[in-house]
Design an enzyme around this catalytic site. Structure first.
Site, PDB file in Angstrom:
ATOM      1  N   ASP A 479       0.833  -1.199   0.000  1.00 42.42           N
ATOM      2  CA  ASP A 479       0.000   0.000   0.000  1.00 42.42           C
ATOM      3  C   ASP A 479       0.875   1.260   0.000  1.00 42.42           C
ATOM      4  O   ASP A 479       2.094   1.205   0.250  1.00 42.42           O
ATOM      5  CB  ASP A 479      -0.876  -0.042   1.264  1.00 42.42           C
ATOM      6  N   ASP A 549     -10.582   2.214  -3.528  1.00 45.15           N
ATOM      7  CA  ASP A 549     -11.172   1.937  -2.219  1.00 45.15           C
ATOM      8  C   ASP A 549     -12.682   2.032  -2.272  1.00 45.15           C
ATOM      9  O   ASP A 549     -13.353   1.810  -1.267  1.00 45.15           O
ATOM     10  CB  ASP A 549     -10.640   2.931  -1.173  1.00 45.15           C
TER      11      ASP A 549
END
Ligand code: DGJ
Length: 743
Positions: A479, A549
């Site tokens: 990430d 997301d």
């Protein structure tokens, strides 16, 4: 396939059965661009394609010839300072401050295959016969330096890959302030520019606008390729659509700051370029040193946007993505992020994992919050040791428990960051990007580690290797949750500072390279606050990426539709999450969420224990379905059929399909975002089927030949010949999946 050189006329003709690209040495020794388009017959001379006119005001009159104006000629890699008033492909600043250079033709080299780019991701070949490369060697006799323009043409694809290499062989150091990967001059501007624009949670929406005089550009100056724009643009003829028409795609294999722009001049010609963004870029090339740009991939299509995308899909799936997982069926995963966020312990994780295993899921991914003291986003990035309160037997303990359930285990990292509150930051405050004499911006309470420093990259690599080597870990989610703001590398000299943005990305590539080599069977999935670094550069290291997301069943359709312009569906991480959705608070049916996620790597991101028994059965069936179909879905040909962005279905509907390589089966998805009232009749013309094959369509009692499905179309209206075609299509956010198999 060939690269044909006509030395007498100075013509370089790159061609295969699909495309031609023609370059010529101009009378002043610089390189000119004559043609790019469908394949044309070779000939000794194409010089007549160099259009000229009397341009009296133009400053460059070469050898008394008033028709020779660099401002108006089409060129390969133009420079500032010798008469061209448009944006240059590069700029070199000498020690005396002069930015005038002129690289003149010296010679060429041709070789089969394609070379790697040092330290950079690049398209590759598996056999030398797949592609051939031309290197044009140019020299500036004043600074005694060389510029090599590199072109690789693929044999069976309408693809040309370009990069540039600067080498200082002279006596004086100089600075590169701009170095594009590609410049393409075209004879007219009758195109629309198509790019993928958006923001966090709505990445890669399709954005189409007519070219107008002047410059139109997309860019990132965030230190990563960004949610806001993707390093890609296409030029589309006004009458081109998904199925037909001329489209040129340009995609940059790079994950950092970029600029991609189209410039229409007063004569209506068009200059397109893409490369590292010049903002914050200043690279000193000392005597004996060189600089290589990332590469850009140019695709030509006469089969519209789908034609362009299918070429990118094929190339990026098979000749950019690499390694053990490239062609393997991707595991169906469950990720605990939206189920628990950072509030979990071993028991909670095991309860989700147990249910996942029971329903057929193959991989459990433990997301953020397993290390240091991390209970929220204010601490512990950089302290990559498991939190004993949450995981008493460490990562090894939880990984062993999960693997004993029959699933593989995966783990989340954010390697490039350090929290303000962390042992790592206490020990090495000088390892973060930012100037020590002023406050440093701490987005999400974290600083960006200075990956332009080898010792920082090596330290993080050691930490990650220790964890990955100590436990049965088969997957890493990598990430990156904030952009770079304070561009300064503490303790490094003035000269280093202009290189930091680029070196940061080189450091990330270096770490990816180390870890993917040390753990070749580990599946890496890239992520950057969702889809903030979803680009071809990262795809070289991580064959799949978390696309956004935003896991809402309806929003996701738009995100995946736009993402499919360039990226193969085998690279698009997509999950089924809970309702109401955590980003949009919307409720969409479980079946619609899955229908969209099937056209990606597929997984779940919720606590399956909270579903009803009926829903759990539905999940079980979805997993069975994906296991049966994923091979053909990930290797088949993807077609966009209806756009949620444009035309009469904008905002209301989308449709796409995948056809297997042997064209014997297909899966069509129709997403009804908003239910119409008293709707008219509706037919969907399919694509890519074999006209002579007879197909069974899952939801009806008759068969059809491929030509009928493609030309007459598939009836989607509620009733066909007195029979209801589908009972489930009513209502907002409904998806309909139609399986088509040859008899
Ligand atoms: C952003 C990612 O996109 C999410 O999936 C999750 O991993 C969080 N970061 C964790 O901080």
């Amino acid at each position: 396939m060939a690269i044909t050189i006509h030395e007498n006329t100075g013509i370089f003709h790159l061609h295969n059965s699909l495309i031609s690209y023609i370059i010529k040495t101009m009378p002043n020794g610089q390189m000119g661009q004559l043609y790019y388009g469908p394949a044309i017959r070779d000939r000794e001379d194409f010089s007549h394609l160099m259009e000229r006119g009397h341009r009296d005001m133009a400053p460059c009159i070469f050898d008394g010839d008033t028709t020779f104006s660099l401002e108006h000629l089409k060129q390969e890699y133009p420079v500032f300072g010798t008469g061209d008033m448009r944006y240059p492909a590069y700029e070199i600043r000498r020690e005396n401050g002069s930015c005038i250079t002129s690289f003149l033709y010296k010679g060429y080299q041709i070789y089969q295959g394609k070379k790697e780019l040092p330290g950079l991701p690049a398209v590759y070949v598996e056999s030398e016969t797949e592609a051939v490369t031309l290197e044009l060697h140019l020299e500036d006799p004043v600074i005694r330096s060389s510029l090599t323009l590199v072109y690789t043409i693929f044999e069976a694809l309408p693809v040309i890959i370009r990069s540039a290499r600067f080498q200082n062989q002279g006596e004086e150091d100089w600075e590169l302030t701009r170095a594009m990967s590609i410049c393409l001059d075209l004879p007219d501007s009758d195109y629309d520019m198509v790019d993928l624009a958006g923001a966090s949670l709505r990445e890669r929406y399709v954005d189409t606008h007519p070219i107008h005089q002047g410059v139109q550009s997309i860019h990132s100056m965030r230190g990563h390729s960004s949610h806001q724009f993707n390093p890609f643009l296409a030029l589309k003829r006004r009458d081109a659509g998904e199925r037909a028409g001329e489209v040129i795609g340009i995609s940059l294999v790079y994950s950092g700051n970029f600029l991609a722009q189209a410039e229409m001049d007063t004569m209506g010609t068009l200059r397109v370029m893409a490369g590292i963004h010049p903002q914050g870029f200043l690279w000193r090339v000392k005597r004996g040193e060189s600089f290589v740009t990332p590469e850009a991939v140019m695709v030509y299509s006469r089969q519209g946007l789908n034609g362009m995308s299918q070429v990118y899909h094929k190339l990026y799936r098979t000749r950019l993505a690499r390694g053990y997982w490239r062609d393997r069926e991707r595991p169906i995963l469950i990720n605990n992020w939206e189920a628990t966020y950072m509030d979990f312990d071993e028991e909670k994780i095991c309860s989700i994992a147990r249910k996942a295993a029971e329903l057929g899921i193959e991989l459990f991914v433990l997301d953020d919050g397993w290390f240091g003291e991390r209970d929220d986003d204010t601490s512990s990035l950089g302290d990559w040791q498991p939190n004993p309160r949450k995981l008493p037997r460490g990562i090894r303990g939880i990984a062993e428990k999960v693997t004993a359930m029959g699933m593989a285990f995966g783990l989340w990292f954010e390697p490039e960051m350090v929290s303000r509150q962390s042992r790592l930051y206490e020990a090495h405050p000088d390892w973060v990007l930012g100037s020590t004499d002023r406050p440093i911006c701490a987005g999400r309470h974290q600083y960006v580690l200075d990956f332009s420093k080898d010792e920082v990259v090596d330290y993080i690599g050691d930490q990650m290797e220790a964890i990955l080597g100590s436990s049965p870990i088969s997957y890493v989610k990598w990430d990156m949750n904030r952009s770079i703001s304070d561009l300064f590398s503490a303790g490094r000299d003035r000269e280093h500072q202009g290189t930091v943005y680029h070196r940061q990305i080189l450091g990330i590539y270096k770490l990816y390279d180390r870890l993917t080599k040390a753990f070749p069977k580990v599946l890496f999935e890239s992520c950057a606050s969702g889809g903030g670094r979803f680009d071809p550069g990262i795809l070289y290291y991580a064959p799949q990426g978390w696309a956004s997301d935003d896991t809402d069943g309806a929003e996701r359709v738009k995100i995946q539709y736009g993402t499919s312009y360039v990226y193969p569906i085998s690279s698009i991480g997509s999950h089924v999450s809970a309702v109401p959705n955590h980003q949009t608070f919307r409720r969409t049916p479980l079946s619609s969420r899955a229908a969209c996620a099937y056209f990606g790597t597929f997984g779940y991101e919720l606590d399956l224990n909270l579903l009803t028994e009926e829903e759990q059965e539905e999940v079980k069936e979805q997993i069975r379905f994906m296991k049966e179909h994923r091979k053909f879905l990930h290797s088949g040909t993807f077609y966009r059929l209806r756009s949620p962005f444009e035309g009469k279905t904008a905002g209301k509907e989308a449709a796409w399909m995948v056809v297997s390589q042997d064209r014997r089966r297909a899966l069509v998805a129709v997403f009804r975002l908003l239910q119409p009232v008293n709707a008219g009749y509706d037919r969907l013309k399919l694509e890519g089927l074999c006209p002579e094959l007879e197909y069974r369509i899952c939801d009806r009692d008759y068969t059809c030949f491929g030509d009928e499905l493609m030309e007459a179309g598939l009836i989607l209206s509620d009733w066909a010949n007195g029979v209801r075609t589908s009972p489930v299509v009513q209502g907002d956010f409904r998806a309909r999946l139609i399986e088509i198999d040859s008899l």
